[in-house]
Design a protein around this motif. Structure first.
Motif: not given
Length: 327
Positions: A94-96, A89-91
């Motif tokens: 997306a937030t959830s 997710m760090s790349n």
């Protein structure tokens, strides 16, 4: 009957085996660099963790040991998967955070107990743990096992696995279980000089399939021209390479799978490849039929590739008679 209680501290000294179905990427994450992650999981949990061999898109991870060691191993796997999700997710924008998902492989004879009367047991598991639990309606291919998918936070998954273990201990499998064995990746098979090759990434590697003999027989005169390499210096620049003809012999008993019902398969291959394909009539006393493919080298190459792919599909169906009706 009083339900069995499992405490995480101490736990029941009952040895249990839980099987997980994982994708190659997930297995890589569990193994870690030079096998360090799985080694650490084995040492810290005390459970035996075995990973099935084979070049398969799916692998079976078997966790065996007293229940408390199994819970520790599951916790480590669930937290590792959560870590992978956070890293990916760090790349991404997306937030959830998506949930962690594990797939258990459970004998079908035990699935009724997991679901409960009218779905009561599975509903209770969902409500008490906060995890999503789903039992597949169909059995996994060539087995008497079903996939049970659990998703949620690592904590919810661990609680859910504990409850599933209780059910599995209270309701042992009935009759013989045929375990699910993932099939090797069905990569395209290509023939050159009588040898079968599979494509992996950008490389063609010799293909040790037991069906090679069948393919070789059908394709013994089929050198493979890689697509787009018809003009060695600048592929694709020559707008209209001269049409050429290629002939191959196919055993009579295999010709049907190339033609298909009412010619559907051969017409499909003609349309997709852009080549003209003629199948000679059966010659008396001959066990083979002649196929003539005419077109540009790229058309011919694609037609041969599609014929190979058709043999591969049919060979797969011979291995899995249940899928015969699909073709």
């Amino acid at each position: 009957m009083e339900p069995t209680k499992l405490q995480s501290e101490g736990g029941l000294n009952v040895t249990l085996t839980i099987r997980l179905l994982m994708h190659g990427k997930e297995v890589g994450s569990i193994i870690g660099k030079k096998g360090e992650t799985v080694k650490k999981m084995r040492e810290e949990s005390g459970a035996r963790i075995n990973i099935s061999e084979g070049n398969c898109p799916e692998r079976i991870v078997t966790i065996t040991g007293p229940t408390d060691t199994i819970f520790k191993a599951f916790a480590m796997i669930a937290y590792k998967f959560e870590e992978d999700i956070i890293n990916s997710m760090s790349n991404s924008p997306a937030t959830s955070k998506p949930p962690v998902t594990l797939r258990l492989v459970v004998p079908a004879s035990q699935c009724g107990s997991l679901i409960g009367k009218g779905g009561s047991k599975i509903k209770e598991m969902r409500e008490s743990t906060g995890a999503q639990v789903q039992v597949a309606g169909d059995m996994l291919p060539n087995s008497t096992e079903r996939a049970v998918t659990i998703s949620g936070t690592p904590e919810a998954i661990i609680q859910c696995v504990k409850q599933i273990c209780v059910v599995m201990l209270e309701s042992p499998p009935k009759g013989a279980t045929i375990p699910y064995r993932p099939k090797p990746a069905s990569t395209p098979v290509i023939f050159s000089g009588g040898q079968a090759y599979t494509i992996q990434g950008q490389y063609a590697i010799p293909h040790p399939d037991q069906l090679t003999k069948l393919h070789q027989l059908a394709m013994q005169q089929t050198p493979f021209t890689p697509l787009g390499q018809t003009t060695p210096a600048f592929p694709g620049l020559d707008a209209s390479p001269p049409a050429s003809t290629h002939e191959l012999s196919i055993p009579n008993d295999l010709i049907g799978c190339i033609i298909g019902r009412q010619g559907t398969k051969i017409n499909e291959i003609r349309q997709m490849s852009g080549a003209q394909i003629k199948i000679a009539n059966a010659m008396e006393g001959s066990s083979e039929r002649q196929i003539t493919i005419t077109g540009t080298p790229a058309n011919i190459s694609l037609a041969q590739y599609l014929i190979n792919a058709r043999f591969r599909d049919v060979a797969a169906m011979w291995n899995d008679p249940a899928s015969m009706t699909a073709s």
